[in-house]
Design an enzyme around this catalytic site. Sequence first.
Site, short mmCIF file in Angstrom:
data_model
loop_
_atom_site.label_atom_id
_atom_site.label_comp_id
_atom_site.label_asym_id
_atom_site.label_seq_id
_atom_site.Cartn_x
_atom_site.Cartn_y
_atom_site.Cartn_z
N ASP A 130 148.18 12.58 57.53
CA ASP A 130 147.96 13.37 58.76
C ASP A 130 146.52 13.86 58.99
O ASP A 130 145.87 14.32 58.05
CB ASP A 130 148.80 14.65 58.73
CG ASP A 130 150.21 14.44 58.28
OD1 ASP A 130 150.62 13.29 58.07
OD2 ASP A 130 150.90 15.45 58.13
N GLU A 176 158.06 17.96 61.94
CA GLU A 176 156.80 18.16 61.21
C GLU A 176 155.65 18.33 62.21
O GLU A 176 155.75 17.92 63.37
CB GLU A 176 156.50 16.96 60.31
CG GLU A 176 157.59 16.67 59.30
CD GLU A 176 157.25 15.55 58.31
OE1 GLU A 176 157.44 15.75 57.12
OE2 GLU A 176 156.80 14.47 58.74
C1 FRU Z 1 153.72 14.61 57.83
C2 FRU Z 1 153.81 15.36 56.51
C3 FRU Z 1 153.65 16.84 56.74
C4 FRU Z 1 153.14 17.32 55.42
C5 FRU Z 1 152.25 16.20 55.00
C6 FRU Z 1 152.20 15.97 53.52
O1 FRU Z 1 153.29 13.32 57.71
O2 FRU Z 1 155.02 15.06 55.87
O3 FRU Z 1 154.83 17.47 57.16
O4 FRU Z 1 152.43 18.52 55.53
O5 FRU Z 1 152.75 15.03 55.62
O6 FRU Z 1 151.21 15.06 53.19
#
Ligand code: FRU
Length: 588
Positions: free
Chosen positions: A137, A307
């Site tokens: 992300d 998320e």
């Molecule tokens: C989304 C996610 C978020 C988390 C991160 C962990 O892709 O699952 O919810 O903070 O990636 O790397």
Amino acid sequence: MCRNLIGFLLLSVLIISTGCNKKSTNEAIQHQLKIEKNYILIPIQEKADELKFTIHYPDASEPEILWIRLAQQQIDYWVKIDVTKFINQSVSIEIENTHRAELGVNNIKQSDKFEFEYHEQFRPVYHFTPQYGWMNDPNGMVYFDGEYHLFFQYNPYGNRWQNMHWGHAVSTDLVSWTYLPPAIAPDSLGSIFSGSAVVDKNNTAGFGENAIVAIYTSAGKEQTQSIAYSTDKGRNFTKYNSNPVIPNPGIWDFRDPKVFWHNTSNQWIMTLATKQSVTFYGSPDLKSWTRLSEFGNGIGSHAGVWECPDLFPLRYQGKTKWVLIVSINPGGPNHGSASQYFIGNFDGKTFTADPLPYPLWLDYGRDNYAGVTWSNIPENDGRRIFIGWMSNWDYANDVPSLNFRSAMTVPRELTLLHNGKHLIVASYPVAEINTLRGKKTKIANKTITTTTLVESILKEQFGVFELNMTIKPQQAKIFGFSLMNESKEKVKFIFDLNQRSIMVDRKESGMTDFHPNFASIPFAPLSLSNIYHVRLLVDKASSEIFINEGEIVLTNIHFTSSQFNQLEFFKEDGHWSAEDISIYELKR
Ligand code: FRU
């Protein structure tokens, strides 16, 4: 006892030990290293087990814990631990369960150089990628003092998800990025999951006027929210000493804080993903937070965990509407990860969604996830700028790049548009992307009466180009165009007006068998029209198609054995025409 460890004696030679190596009952190796060079290089095997490395640095109050796929049978690539600041000091490394990783143990070494092939086959030219290592992300995007900051979920110690840090890069133009060292590293509260960053203009937190404050999830035994601040343009972050600022209330999925200053209610608002809902919190100072409300029950898609939410205002015909983006995994319209959104109102406490045909998706391609928007864009600019992670949790860990994994989408501007039925959020490349345009080649208008191959124009583009055209369906119902190479690997863009959809078929796009969920034909709904404007951005291993200025978007990655150098127009039934066709070479 340490003399019995033949493999480890070799390690001692290579990394120049000054201490005694100890082997404990769980086959952990502990080693004191006298640091003589800038880096400790560790050999990695992609498919090896993750071993626990505990590293004690001389200046740290707590050890750093890393999970590293130390080579067992073969060395695929190397990662580095940067120890430049400890030269002539001792660092202790403990590695657990080394019994099967003798090859790796024996090859760990010190070096002043860390070299790898940056320009590997699938490295894009104008999309952001991590220099090496794994990325997911985008995080903490904030504009400050002439720089766009892009932080990102980052594993500097391997090309699969693990050891979450915030990686960091800056740009003055959203096109060229300068890599900076990782900004925030894991600690005893956990690894550093996604979050956001704000500029604290009025020093509400007391870290200093205009401090950049990062708000992120500490992911340890449980997920909590923490903050860190920088008073030197994001170059160094100090973690707040009373973290976490929001403890876990008993919800496992409790993460990804996105924060903005809300003028009307005179407070910071945090949008947080809480299992399959979004919870809003308010704060005067970024440190003490009060729960305000929850949104999401019974609305939108709940086919996966929610998320990376983002709440922000957009103007439409002189009125302010609020947009709430929520990424969801799995459960996207074409499987795996995708981002849905809601349009409505926010009063400083509660978000109320307008009655629209949810779920609405920001991008129907398979490879745009966890995207959020920049904060602190100057008012005289006024854009809402978005970037997403150009991959999908279905197969992200398996895509066939070597020294890095995954890219971001191009930065896109989000706007509200009316699609004839209701408001939608459109996304379109930011204007800065046009500065990449080099030579423009025009093709005469074509009425497609039979499948037509245009061989020459893509030849010189090296798989990095932009295609623009206006499509007029005329009598055709199923028609489209393909990008192809000499091996006939292709990505097909198919308009199917019977189904009122556009599809991107990457089933024959070259390497697809690295994961059973990769080969697919994602589709998006398409309103019937006599004319469609198409803009397509291609960058070695990705295509981003924008229909009608971003009303419909599909972002997909692909892995061909050689670059696309042919364009084919095809028809299955009646004639159609492609007009105003132009191709730009794109370069940085
Ligand atoms: C989304 C996610 C978020 C988390 C991160 C962990 O892709 O699952 O919810 O903070 O990636 O790397």
